[in-house]
Design a protein around this motif. Structure first.
Motif, PDB file in Angstrom:
ATOM      1  N   PRO A  78       0.826  -1.210   0.000  1.00  0.00           N
ATOM      2  CA  PRO A  78       0.000   0.000   0.000  1.00  0.00           C
ATOM      3  C   PRO A  78       0.860   1.259   0.000  1.00  0.00           C
ATOM      4  CG  PRO A  78       0.115  -0.909   2.202  1.00  0.00           C
ATOM      5  CD  PRO A  78       0.813  -1.880   1.296  1.00  0.00           C
ATOM      6  N   LEU A  79       0.246   2.343  -0.389  1.00  0.00           N
ATOM      7  CA  LEU A  79       0.922   3.636  -0.393  1.00  0.00           C
ATOM      8  C   LEU A  79       0.378   4.465   0.761  1.00  0.00           C
ATOM      9  CD1 LEU A  79       0.500   4.347  -4.214  1.00  0.00           C
ATOM     10  CD2 LEU A  79       2.489   3.328  -3.070  1.00  0.00           C
ATOM     11  N   GLY A  80       1.201   5.341   1.292  1.00  0.00           N
ATOM     12  CA  GLY A  80       0.673   6.241   2.303  1.00  0.00           C
ATOM     13  C   GLY A  80       1.667   6.636   3.368  1.00  0.00           C
ATOM     14  N   TYR A  81       1.233   7.604   4.157  1.00  0.00           N
ATOM     15  CA  TYR A  81       2.046   8.144   5.242  1.00  0.00           C
ATOM     16  C   TYR A  81       1.166   8.434   6.453  1.00  0.00           C
ATOM     17  CZ  TYR A  81       5.622   8.915   1.693  1.00  0.00           C
ATOM     18  OH  TYR A  81       6.546   8.733   0.693  1.00  0.00           O
ATOM     19  N   PHE A  82       1.743   8.247   7.623  1.00  0.00           N
ATOM     20  CA  PHE A  82       1.149   8.713   8.875  1.00  0.00           C
ATOM     21  C   PHE A  82       2.118   9.784   9.382  1.00  0.00           C
ATOM     22  CE2 PHE A  82      -1.256   4.683  10.522  1.00  0.00           C
ATOM     23  CZ  PHE A  82      -1.749   4.421   9.259  1.00  0.00           C
ATOM     24  N   THR A  83       1.609  10.970   9.647  1.00  0.00           N
ATOM     25  CA  THR A  83       2.457  12.046  10.151  1.00  0.00           C
ATOM     26  C   THR A  83       1.957  12.488  11.512  1.00  0.00           C
ATOM     27  OG1 THR A  83       2.950  12.797   7.902  1.00  0.00           O
ATOM     28  CG2 THR A  83       3.368  14.354   9.690  1.00  0.00           C
ATOM     29  N   TYR A  84       2.872  12.526  12.464  1.00  0.00           N
ATOM     30  CA  TYR A  84       2.591  13.002  13.822  1.00  0.00           C
ATOM     31  C   TYR A  84       3.519  14.180  14.088  1.00  0.00           C
ATOM     32  CZ  TYR A  84       0.376   8.436  14.537  1.00  0.00           C
ATOM     33  OH  TYR A  84      -0.418   7.332  14.433  1.00  0.00           O
ATOM     34  N   THR A  85       2.952  15.361  14.338  1.00  0.00           N
ATOM     35  CA  THR A  85       3.798  16.510  14.642  1.00  0.00           C
ATOM     36  C   THR A  85       4.090  16.552  16.143  1.00  0.00           C
ATOM     37  OG1 THR A  85       2.024  18.092  15.081  1.00  0.00           O
ATOM     38  CG2 THR A  85       2.706  17.817  12.766  1.00  0.00           C
ATOM     39  N   LYS A  86       5.149  17.261  16.504  1.00  0.00           N
ATOM     40  CA  LYS A  86       5.496  17.424  17.924  1.00  0.00           C
ATOM     41  C   LYS A  86       4.413  18.194  18.672  1.00  0.00           C
ATOM     42  CE  LYS A  86      10.457  17.175  17.267  1.00  0.00           C
ATOM     43  NZ  LYS A  86      11.733  17.878  17.347  1.00  0.00           N
ATOM     44  N   SER A  87       3.645  18.996  17.938  1.00  0.00           N
ATOM     45  CA  SER A  87       2.605  19.809  18.582  1.00  0.00           C
ATOM     46  C   SER A  87       1.267  19.071  18.703  1.00  0.00           C
ATOM     47  CB  SER A  87       2.417  21.122  17.819  1.00  0.00           C
ATOM     48  OG  SER A  87       2.000  20.872  16.491  1.00  0.00           O
ATOM     49  N   GLY A  88       1.205  17.792  18.288  1.00  0.00           N
ATOM     50  CA  GLY A  88      -0.002  17.000  18.516  1.00  0.00           C
ATOM     51  C   GLY A  88      -0.971  16.896  17.357  1.00  0.00           C
ATOM     52  N   ILE A  89      -0.508  17.133  16.140  1.00  0.00           N
ATOM     53  CA  ILE A  89      -1.376  17.010  14.964  1.00  0.00           C
ATOM     54  C   ILE A  89      -1.063  15.692  14.260  1.00  0.00           C
ATOM     55  CG2 ILE A  89      -1.923  17.987  12.689  1.00  0.00           C
ATOM     56  CD1 ILE A  89      -1.254  20.740  13.929  1.00  0.00           C
ATOM     57  N   VAL A  90      -2.116  14.989  13.837  1.00  0.00           N
ATOM     58  CA  VAL A  90      -1.957  13.740  13.103  1.00  0.00           C
ATOM     59  C   VAL A  90      -2.601  13.877  11.732  1.00  0.00           C
ATOM     60  CG1 VAL A  90      -4.055  12.695  14.092  1.00  0.00           C
ATOM     61  CG2 VAL A  90      -2.248  11.222  13.186  1.00  0.00           C
ATOM     62  N   ASN A  91      -1.977  13.255  10.734  1.00  0.00           N
ATOM     63  CA  ASN A  91      -2.488  13.269   9.369  1.00  0.00           C
ATOM     64  C   ASN A  91      -2.185  11.898   8.771  1.00  0.00           C
ATOM     65  OD1 ASN A  91      -3.294  13.844   6.788  1.00  0.00           O
ATOM     66  ND2 ASN A  91      -1.774  15.430   6.430  1.00  0.00           N
ATOM     67  N   LEU A  92      -3.217  11.139   8.433  1.00  0.00           N
ATOM     68  CA  LEU A  92      -3.046   9.796   7.880  1.00  0.00           C
ATOM     69  C   LEU A  92      -3.595   9.747   6.465  1.00  0.00           C
ATOM     70  CD1 LEU A  92      -3.035   9.293  11.027  1.00  0.00           C
ATOM     71  CD2 LEU A  92      -3.927   7.064  10.494  1.00  0.00           C
ATOM     72  N   ASN A  93      -2.801   9.181   5.564  1.00  0.00           N
ATOM     73  CA  ASN A  93      -3.217   8.993   4.174  1.00  0.00           C
ATOM     74  C   ASN A  93      -2.819   7.598   3.737  1.00  0.00           C
ATOM     75  OD1 ASN A  93      -4.171  11.717   3.104  1.00  0.00           O
ATOM     76  ND2 ASN A  93      -2.292  12.231   4.194  1.00  0.00           N
ATOM     77  N   VAL A  94      -3.795   6.829   3.279  1.00  0.00           N
ATOM     78  CA  VAL A  94      -3.566   5.457   2.837  1.00  0.00           C
ATOM     79  C   VAL A  94      -4.193   5.307   1.457  1.00  0.00           C
ATOM     80  CG1 VAL A  94      -4.030   3.029   3.325  1.00  0.00           C
ATOM     81  CG2 VAL A  94      -3.665   4.615   5.221  1.00  0.00           C
TER      82      VAL A  94
END
Length: 184
Positions: A78-94
């Protein structure tokens, strides 16, 4: 000049040398305490930030109890990224390893259920997250994305980090498991 001589004379007195030695020991003890305290907080800070960064999706698997097998709804790669910032933001793309290809005109004519579209093509959401290190869980709080039943809910996931690999899923990793590698 007289004050300078007087201060030198006081430092040479026997009582002052003991006092000077005691201060030096106290200074050393305080310095060691400060170093240990800073080291502890640096360790705690680093622990809290192990999840921060961008993780590339390597595997997305769910266990199907009806067939007693693991399935990869987005393919073996699969393609995609999970991003977690130090300030508490999450962004998931699959996304599926073979995304749907059709023109904008034909998209108007195609019919999909939301479920078919999400679990054969791709899914995403974004919001904030918190970490419970004691229980090795991360809770996502999605505020937007294409999974309507996730919006404004708490999505708790078990996680393990081994080196540059993140494993995230259900509490036992026996129902759902995502494997990611840190890229940033």
């Amino acid at each position: 000049m007289g004050l300078f001589k007087a201060s030198l004379q006081n430092k040479q007195q026997p009582g002052c040398e003991v006092h000077k030695t005691q201060i030096s020991r106290i200074d050393i003890q305080l310095a060691l305490l400060l170093i240990c305290t800073c080291s502890f907080f640096q360790h705690s800070y680093a622990q809290k930030n192990k999840l921060a960064g961008t993780w590339q999706l390597i595997s997305f698997s769910d266990f199907d109890p009806a067939t007693n097998t693991w399935v990869q709804p987005y393919g073996e790669h699969p393609l995609g990224y999970f991003t977690y910032t130090k300030s508490g933001i999450v962004n998931l793309n699959v996304s599926s390893q073979k995304p749907l290809h059709f023109s904008a005109d034909s998209a108007k004519k195609r019919c999909f259920t939301i479920y078919e579209l999400l679990f054969t093509n791709g899914a995403n959401y974004f919001g904030t997250y918190t970490i419970d290190y004691k229980n090795s869980t991360v809770t996502h709080y999605p505020v937007g994305g294409n999974i309507p039943w996730y919006i404004n809910t708490c999505q708790k996931r078990q996680f393990k980090i081994k080196g540059d690999t993140l494993i995230i899923g259900d509490p036992t990793f026996e129902i759902g498991k995502r494997i990611l590698v840190k890229v940033d």
